[in-house]
Design a protein around this motif. Structure first.
Motif, PDB file in Angstrom:
ATOM      1  N   PRO A 185     -49.461 -42.570 -49.433  1.00 26.05           N
ATOM      2  CA  PRO A 185     -49.499 -41.626 -48.313  1.00 26.05           C
ATOM      3  C   PRO A 185     -50.089 -42.292 -47.072  1.00 26.05           C
ATOM      4  N   VAL A 186     -49.367 -42.228 -45.973  1.00 27.50           N
ATOM      5  CA  VAL A 186     -49.866 -42.757 -44.696  1.00 27.50           C
ATOM      6  C   VAL A 186     -50.417 -41.573 -43.898  1.00 27.50           C
ATOM      7  N   SER A 187     -51.725 -41.572 -43.684  1.00 32.97           N
ATOM      8  CA  SER A 187     -52.359 -40.430 -43.018  1.00 32.97           C
ATOM      9  C   SER A 187     -52.258 -40.515 -41.499  1.00 32.97           C
ATOM     10  N   LEU A 188     -52.100 -41.734 -40.970  1.00 30.31           N
ATOM     11  CA  LEU A 188     -52.072 -41.906 -39.521  1.00 30.31           C
ATOM     12  C   LEU A 188     -51.300 -43.174 -39.171  1.00 30.31           C
ATOM     13  N   PHE A 189     -50.392 -43.053 -38.222  1.00 31.08           N
ATOM     14  CA  PHE A 189     -49.563 -44.163 -37.752  1.00 31.08           C
ATOM     15  C   PHE A 189     -50.046 -44.510 -36.349  1.00 31.08           C
ATOM     16  N   VAL A 190     -50.783 -45.608 -36.240  1.00 29.92           N
ATOM     17  CA  VAL A 190     -51.437 -45.970 -34.977  1.00 29.92           C
ATOM     18  C   VAL A 190     -50.662 -47.068 -34.275  1.00 29.92           C
ATOM     19  N   ILE A 191     -50.421 -46.882 -32.989  1.00 30.70           N
ATOM     20  CA  ILE A 191     -49.825 -47.932 -32.167  1.00 30.70           C
ATOM     21  C   ILE A 191     -50.911 -48.409 -31.213  1.00 30.70           C
TER      22      ILE A 191
ATOM     23  N   ARG B 231     -41.384 -44.973 -38.384  1.00 34.61           N
ATOM     24  CA  ARG B 231     -42.274 -43.841 -38.659  1.00 34.61           C
ATOM     25  C   ARG B 231     -41.531 -42.766 -39.473  1.00 34.61           C
ATOM     26  N   LYS B 232     -40.307 -42.502 -39.106  1.00 34.27           N
ATOM     27  CA  LYS B 232     -39.501 -41.510 -39.827  1.00 34.27           C
ATOM     28  C   LYS B 232     -39.327 -41.913 -41.291  1.00 34.27           C
ATOM     29  N   ALA B 233     -39.101 -43.229 -41.528  1.00 36.75           N
ATOM     30  CA  ALA B 233     -38.927 -43.732 -42.890  1.00 36.75           C
ATOM     31  C   ALA B 233     -40.193 -43.553 -43.716  1.00 36.75           C
ATOM     32  N   LEU B 234     -41.348 -43.478 -43.046  1.00 33.44           N
ATOM     33  CA  LEU B 234     -42.619 -43.307 -43.749  1.00 33.44           C
ATOM     34  C   LEU B 234     -43.013 -41.840 -43.906  1.00 33.44           C
ATOM     35  N   GLY B 235     -42.103 -40.945 -43.561  1.00 37.20           N
ATOM     36  CA  GLY B 235     -42.365 -39.522 -43.759  1.00 37.20           C
ATOM     37  C   GLY B 235     -42.981 -38.823 -42.562  1.00 37.20           C
ATOM     38  N   GLN B 236     -42.805 -39.380 -41.383  1.00 36.05           N
ATOM     39  CA  GLN B 236     -43.284 -38.764 -40.135  1.00 36.05           C
ATOM     40  C   GLN B 236     -44.796 -38.501 -40.132  1.00 36.05           C
ATOM     41  N   PRO B 237     -45.624 -39.496 -40.427  1.00 34.47           N
ATOM     42  CA  PRO B 237     -47.070 -39.259 -40.334  1.00 34.47           C
ATOM     43  C   PRO B 237     -47.481 -39.027 -38.884  1.00 34.47           C
ATOM     44  N   PRO B 238     -48.603 -38.360 -38.638  1.00 35.53           N
ATOM     45  CA  PRO B 238     -49.070 -38.170 -37.261  1.00 35.53           C
ATOM     46  C   PRO B 238     -49.242 -39.520 -36.558  1.00 35.53           C
ATOM     47  N   VAL B 239     -48.965 -39.525 -35.262  1.00 35.88           N
ATOM     48  CA  VAL B 239     -49.028 -40.751 -34.457  1.00 35.88           C
ATOM     49  C   VAL B 239     -50.218 -40.698 -33.509  1.00 35.88           C
ATOM     50  N   LEU B 240     -50.890 -41.838 -33.373  1.00 38.96           N
ATOM     51  CA  LEU B 240     -51.865 -42.028 -32.307  1.00 38.96           C
ATOM     52  C   LEU B 240     -51.448 -43.278 -31.540  1.00 38.96           C
ATOM     53  N   ALA B 241     -50.995 -43.090 -30.302  1.00 42.72           N
ATOM     54  CA  ALA B 241     -50.595 -44.199 -29.437  1.00 42.72           C
ATOM     55  C   ALA B 241     -51.707 -44.450 -28.432  1.00 42.72           C
ATOM     56  N   LEU B 242     -52.276 -45.655 -28.462  1.00 42.96           N
ATOM     57  CA  LEU B 242     -53.436 -45.993 -27.642  1.00 42.96           C
ATOM     58  C   LEU B 242     -53.117 -47.078 -26.622  1.00 42.96           C
ATOM     59  N   THR B 243     -53.594 -46.914 -25.410  1.00 44.79           N
ATOM     60  CA  THR B 243     -53.427 -47.948 -24.386  1.00 44.79           C
ATOM     61  C   THR B 243     -54.562 -47.840 -23.375  1.00 44.79           C
ATOM     62  N   ALA B 244     -54.730 -48.909 -22.595  1.00 44.89           N
ATOM     63  CA  ALA B 244     -55.737 -48.896 -21.539  1.00 44.89           C
ATOM     64  C   ALA B 244     -55.101 -48.749 -20.162  1.00 44.89           C
ATOM     65  N   THR B 245     -53.840 -49.139 -20.037  1.00 45.08           N
ATOM     66  CA  THR B 245     -53.166 -49.053 -18.735  1.00 45.08           C
ATOM     67  C   THR B 245     -51.709 -48.660 -18.941  1.00 45.08           C
ATOM     68  N   ALA B 246     -51.286 -47.617 -18.266  1.00 45.99           N
ATOM     69  CA  ALA B 246     -49.890 -47.210 -18.340  1.00 45.99           C
ATOM     70  C   ALA B 246     -49.563 -46.271 -17.179  1.00 45.99           C
ATOM     71  N   THR B 247     -48.398 -46.457 -16.595  1.00 45.88           N
ATOM     72  CA  THR B 247     -47.922 -45.532 -15.578  1.00 45.88           C
ATOM     73  C   THR B 247     -47.279 -44.331 -16.259  1.00 45.88           C
ATOM     74  N   LYS B 248     -46.933 -43.327 -15.483  1.00 44.83           N
ATOM     75  CA  LYS B 248     -46.240 -42.161 -16.041  1.00 44.83           C
ATOM     76  C   LYS B 248     -44.943 -42.579 -16.724  1.00 44.83           C
ATOM     77  N   GLU B 249     -44.226 -43.525 -16.096  1.00 43.20           N
ATOM     78  CA  GLU B 249     -42.953 -43.980 -16.655  1.00 43.20           C
ATOM     79  C   GLU B 249     -43.165 -44.652 -18.018  1.00 43.20           C
ATOM     80  N   THR B 250     -44.218 -45.463 -18.119  1.00 44.36           N
ATOM     81  CA  THR B 250     -44.507 -46.131 -19.387  1.00 44.36           C
ATOM     82  C   THR B 250     -44.847 -45.131 -20.472  1.00 44.36           C
ATOM     83  N   LEU B 251     -45.651 -44.127 -20.141  1.00 42.74           N
ATOM     84  CA  LEU B 251     -46.027 -43.111 -21.129  1.00 42.74           C
ATOM     85  C   LEU B 251     -44.815 -42.315 -21.598  1.00 42.74           C
ATOM     86  N   LEU B 252     -43.900 -42.028 -20.689  1.00 41.97           N
ATOM     87  CA  LEU B 252     -42.661 -41.340 -21.071  1.00 41.97           C
ATOM     88  C   LEU B 252     -41.835 -42.208 -22.009  1.00 41.97           C
TER      89      LEU B 252
END
Length: 496
Positions: free
Chosen positions: A129-135, A159-180
């Protein structure tokens, strides 16, 4: 004290959270897909490590660099956590086999997106079981996933192949376009966003104009000698990193070495660990160095040349002053900087002749398996980055020379546009900090208490000059022995 604060103290010894951490962690514990932006030094790792202890199952962390994985694995091990490993090229076949065979015994597993593309690895991950999928460093999805690291663009299907675990995407710098872009690639339709300012008010932003390259070299030697270290000097090419390190060793009393992606992986990790453990005063490096380096007391970051993007610039200067103390970023500009970056960017382009040869090899290969096609191209003399990009685009339907060239040209023009934009931002006479924050859709309101702002607002470098002496470093030859001495590397078998 709340239950979360008790858990924080129990697992990490901290009595309070840094700004934004508690909100992000609560979102993760509620199993909500989460996109979070915290400034460099804001404590992003804790945002998945603490929930990892409070959730059942494996925390899978997708990380972009081998050195970053190793650094974070060693941090957890130093805190007493044995259930952590990284799947990377530093492992022997036996160590890799041990980890995958005993995957249920791990709490934290780091790997690259390329490792996930292995059917065997993916199947082993499906068995737990994967409890959290972190990027980690999630901006890489946008900056690299459409270019030389196409496996980043497949993280949604993985992620879908792993059963859609919750995602946490982390970054220090991103524009609105990058986040989208990040949300789109990961398939996050209803992700909670916790976005905090990219501003680092403790870092003075300075831009200096030089007449030519020779003046830049002399100025860097002067700055490296005078400024309180340790420090980083970012260089535009691997050759410049090596040559500048040699210059600084000759002209200053600073302990200097170089770092770039063309070095042996063991040498890279050794240089990083020497720097972290104060055996080096200064690193001359390409942008391959610094991401996630756990060193809070870097006092200066110097850019020898214009950065390619504002995002890269903010990432790189953010490596200074993670302890919150006054630090300085200095960019040296000279005529020809823009032309140099244009040449570097245009080196990634492929001629019609190259594309015809690549397409011919692909069509003769008789397979649509991405790794096989990539290997066929590399064996045929195609550079690895170009092979990755060409195969990725081909499998996306760019199966003619015209379609491939059209897409590659579009990407090239986008990179050139970003480079010209950051050049304009850093060349303005008005407040540089205000311009950079505006790029990230933030407004800047000086609080009058954060110290010096930028060279456009007026600066004094004397408070950043060195006080006292550093002792001489001990030289050694064997990096494996030195790595073991620095942080007691143990094999994956330590869980047995």
């Amino acid at each position: 004290m709340t239950e979360l604060q008790k858990a924080l103290y129990r697992h990490f010894g901290f009595r309070s959270f840094k700004k934004g951490q508690e909100e992000i962690i609560n979102s993760v514990l509620q199993k909500q897909d989460t996109i979070a932006m915290l400034p460099t030094g804001g404590g992003k790792s804790l945002c998945y490590q603490l929930p990892g202890y409070m959730l059942e199952g494996l925390v899978l962390i997708i990380s972009p660099l081998l050195s970053l994985m190793e650094d974070q694995v060693q941090q957890l091990k130093a805190g007493g956590e044995k259930r952590v490993a990284a799947l990377n090229s530093m492992l022997s076949p036996n160590e890799r086999h041990f980890i995958l065979s005993n995957i249920s015994r791990y709490k934290f597993l780091y790997m690259s997106p390329e490792a996930l593309s292995s059917p065997y690895v993916l199947n082993r991950l499906k068995s737990v079981p994967v409890s959290l999928f972190v990027i980690d460093e999630a901006h890489c999805i946008s900056e690299w996933g459409h270019d030389f690291r196409p496996d980043y663009s497949k993280l949604g299907p993985f992620r879908k192949a792993l059963g859609q675990p919750p995602v946490l995407a982390l970054t220090a710098t991103a524009t609105k376009e990058t986040l989208l872009d990040v949300a789109d690639v990961l398939g996050l339709e209803h992700a909670v966003r916790h976005l905090y300012s990219v501003n680092r008010p403790n870092i003075l932003l300075a831009v200096e104009n030089c007449a030519d390259t020779a003046e830049k070299i002399n100025r860097i030697a002067e700055l490296a000698e005078k400024l309180e270290g340790p420090g980083i000097v970012y260089c535009p090419t691997r050759k410049w990193a090596e040559e500048l390190a040699a210059e600084l060793n000759e002209k200053t009393g600073k302990r200097t070495d170089y770092y770039h992606g063309g070095m042996d992986s063991g040498d890279r990790i050794l240089i990083q660990q020497q720097f972290i453990h104060n055996q080096l005063d200064c690193i001359c490096c390409t942008n391959a160095f610094g991401m996630g380096v756990n060193k809070a007391d870097i006092r200066f970051v110097i850019h020898f040349s214009l950065p390619q993007t504002a995002e890269a610039f903010m990432q790189e200067i953010g490596r200074a002053g993670r302890d919150g103390k006054p630090s300085v970023s200095i960019l040296l500009r000279a005529p020809g900087d823009i032309e140099l970056q244009q040449q570097i960017i245009q080196m990634e382009s492929l001629s019609d002749y190259d594309l015809e040869a690549i397409l011919s090899i692909i069509k003769k290969a008789g397979t649509r398996e991405e790794r096989q096609l990539r290997d066929v191209l590399i064996n045929g003399g195609v550079q690895e980055t170009q092979a990755r990009t060409a195969v990725h685009l081909y499998l996306q339907g760019k199966t003619s020379k015209e379609l491939l060239q059209e897409e590659l040209t579009r990407r090239l023009e986008n990179k050139l546009h970003k480079m010209h934009r950051v050049s304009a931002l850093l060349g303005r006479k008005e407040c540089i900090r205000e311009a950079l924050l505006a790029y990230f859709d933030e407004s800047y309101e000086p609080d009058g208490q954060s110290g010096q702002c930028c060279s456009s607002c007026g600066i004094d470098l004397s408070p950043y000059e060195q006080k006292g002496e550093r002792k001489n470093m001990e030289r050694f030859e064997n990096w494996k022995l030195e790595l073991d001495r620095i942080f007691g590397l143990r094999s994956a078998g330590e869980l047995s």
